[in-house]
Motif scaffolding. Structure first.
Motif, PDB file in Angstrom:
ATOM      1  N   THR A 111      -5.560  -2.359  -5.776  1.00 52.67           N
ATOM      2  CA  THR A 111      -4.615  -3.216  -5.048  1.00 52.67           C
ATOM      3  C   THR A 111      -5.128  -4.642  -4.933  1.00 52.67           C
ATOM      4  O   THR A 111      -4.343  -5.553  -4.649  1.00 52.67           O
ATOM      5  CB  THR A 111      -4.325  -2.673  -3.631  1.00 52.67           C
TER       6      THR A 111
ATOM      7  N   GLY B 137       0.796  -1.220   0.000  1.00 51.44           N
ATOM      8  CA  GLY B 137       0.000   0.000   0.000  1.00 51.44           C
ATOM      9  C   GLY B 137       0.828   1.269   0.000  1.00 51.44           C
ATOM     10  O   GLY B 137       0.269   2.376  -0.026  1.00 51.44           O
TER      11      GLY B 137
ATOM     12  N   GLY C 192      -6.339   2.605  -4.735  1.00 54.63           N
ATOM     13  CA  GLY C 192      -6.499   1.702  -3.607  1.00 54.63           C
ATOM     14  C   GLY C 192      -7.335   0.489  -3.967  1.00 54.63           C
ATOM     15  O   GLY C 192      -7.026  -0.642  -3.569  1.00 54.63           O
TER      16      GLY C 192
END
Length: 545
Positions: A406, A243, A403
């Motif tokens: 991911t 991340g 995000g």
């Protein structure tokens, strides 16, 4: 990419009765967007007023806790200095010792032309004050120049000044402080407590950024935005496994050393502060949802040759998909019709649950001063559900989109982006959204979209990029405007062992400026530059014949 047929969007024709009771997603997004923009405009104006206006000659607020607490250096993941505090000086005067206020003011203005003469003379003549402040943040050289003038009654008070050695690079990430070192934006504000605690401890705050990657991303984004005539642009590069944000670029840029000289538009963070309907970059999630819920299968074939009518509205593809099409074709050819049909099989409740688990209905958690919340109204009609299936009716930030992607680097598990460098043994929270099998299947489709679909311009031989283009027309007063697009590409690489996530977005590109034409090439150029820095090999570009 048109969201719906032109007939529906004509301001002269009323919406079908079905939608008179429940406004379509595009109208709710527009109303919410206007309201949020108005509030943000007021807040931004007040913030600028507090930061850069008021009385520029006011004495330092030395009694405040924040100002008296040392701020730590901020460094990148490799220890390169990004922000530090240096000794500066405030220019002062003892009015009782000033011989001639007008001549003294004129002498100072020869060094500092922006000094207000009338205000300076007034201050120099104020016999009721023992000490007045004329200017803040003088450097050592400026102090020496003033000292050389030999002006009676003029002196200096030591103070601290926050500086950013790389100028405009990573400005929106770092943010800035006011003259009293109170944080106003970026990580200066988002990590304020950590920066002050580290300052007390005498250690730096280490970010996840890599200045080499940051420079490459900003350079390519700047060139692309100028070439496309965009009003703004954003770039995100994440380590999808951890991340960690390796590079975040927002365009246009500004110099955090002189934030007051930049306009509000330049200071605006396009990565975590701007929301847009994301267009076709949402389609991979629609396909994954349908596979996960067994609403379709990898072997199913679809006839997408005709426009899809839903409650009086037409959904069309930019280019007709001929013959029977697979799920792979729906993504590779970016079919609105196919995505809409899959979304309707899911239904609004299941669709919403997945969007929430993907983090697309909440603000990003990046450690910045501000993360804009998405405009994510609940779907109230079948048309809303269909529109969400191909990227309309939900407006989110590029940071939130990155995000969500991911999941393709973690076998279906979501990792929240962060700007803090993680230790090698750090525990990382991962939330399962899709099964590994479904994720690998959709990843193969995304690779096909780059090999022979709309994302061909993002392909880098040897690097195996997998991703999806997006082209969302922007909403005007009455309808979507095909001459104003939000053009993007979102993907992961290398596809055979995905680790990194990249998102490129350009705002207000012109008619026909699809994501595959303006965003995908930026991805390829950026990845060619940064691949060696990540330890990845690419094949040399073919020689021109």
């Amino acid at each position: 990419m048109k969201p719906f047929g032109a007939a529906l969007l004509s301001p002269r024709e009323p919406l079908p009765e079905t939608f008179a009771e429940a406004a379509p997603a595009r109208n709710r997004v527009r109303i919410l967007a206007v309201a949020v923009f108005a509030v943000l405009l007021l807040l931004a104006g007040r913030a600028v007023q507090l930061a850069f206006s008021g009385d520029p000659l006011a004495e330092p607020r030395r009694s405040t806790t924040i100002a008296s607490t040392p701020r730590a250096d901020v460094v990148d993941r490799n220890g390169v200095l990004l922000a530090t505090t240096v000794r500066a000086y405030a220019l002062t005067a003892a009015p009782a010792r000033v011989w001639n206020a007008a001549e003294t003011a004129d002498a100072l203005r020869r060094l500092f032309p922006d000094l207000d003469r009338a205000a300076t003379v007034r201050r120099l003549s104020d016999a009721t004050r023992q000490l007045v402040f004329l200017r803040r943040g003088l450097s050592e050289d400026e102090r020496a120049q003033v000292h050389a003038l030999g002006l009676a009654g003029i002196g200096f008070e030591p103070e601290d000044r926050r500086i950013y050695p790389h100028g405009a690079m990573a400005a929106h990430v770092l943010g800035f402080t006011d003259v009293d070192l109170n944080p106003l934006a970026g990580v200066e504000r988002g990590l304020d407590a950590q920066i002050r605690a580290a300052g007390e401890a005498g250690r730096p705050v280490r970010l996840s950024l890599d200045v080499r990657l940051q420079y490459a991303l900003e350079s390519e984004l700047d060139a692309a935005a100028r070439a496309a005539g965009a009003s703004g642009a954003a770039g995100v590069l994440l380590d999808g496994r951890t991340g960690e944000a390796l590079a975040l670029a927002s365009w246009p840029r500004f110099d955090p050393n002189e934030p007051g000289s930049a306009g509000a538009d330049a200071r605006r963070d396009r990565v975590a502060g701007d929301v847009h309907e994301l267009g076709s970059t949402i389609k991979p999630f629609t396909v994954a949802m349908a596979l996960q819920e067994e609403a379709t299968s990898a072997g199913e074939l679809f006839d997408l040759s005709q426009p899809f009518s839903i409650d009086g509205s037409l959904i069309e593809d930019h280019e007709t998909v001929r013959g029977l099409a697979s799920l792979r074709d729906i993504l590779a050819q970016s079919s609105n019709i196919g995505a809409a049909r899959l979304a309707l099989r899911l239904g609004g409740a299941r669709q919403r649950a997945y969007l929430e688990r993907l983090g697309l209905t909440q603000a990003s958690r990046l450690e910045l001063g501000f993360n804009q919340a998405p405009l994510a109204p609940h779907a109230r009609s079948r048309r809303d559900v269909a529109g969400l299936g191909f990227g309309y009716g939900l407006a989110a930030t590029p940071a939130a989109l990155a995000g969500a992607y991911t999941v393709f680097a973690n076998e279906g598990r979501l990792v929240a982006p962060t700007l803090i460098a993680r230790a090698p043994d750090a525990e990382i929270e991962r939330r399962q959204v899709f099964s590994p099998q479904v994720t690998r299947q959709v990843l193969a489709y995304l690779r096909a979209a780059v090999i022979n679909g709309t994302g061909r311009a993002a392909d880098v031989p040897g690097l195996a990029v997998a991703g999806k283009t997006g082209t969302a027309e922007k909403l005007d007063e009455e309808s979507y405007d095909e001459s104003r697009n939000f053009s993007s590409f979102a993907g992961v690489f290398p596809a055979h062992d995905p680790r990194y996530v990249i998102v490129i977005a350009l705002d207000d590109t012109g008619e026909g400026a699809a994501g595959g034409m303006v965003a995908a090439p930026v991805v390829a150029r950026t990845l060619r530059r940064i691949a060696p820095m990540l330890g990845l090999r690419v094949e040399p570009a073919a020689a021109a014949r």
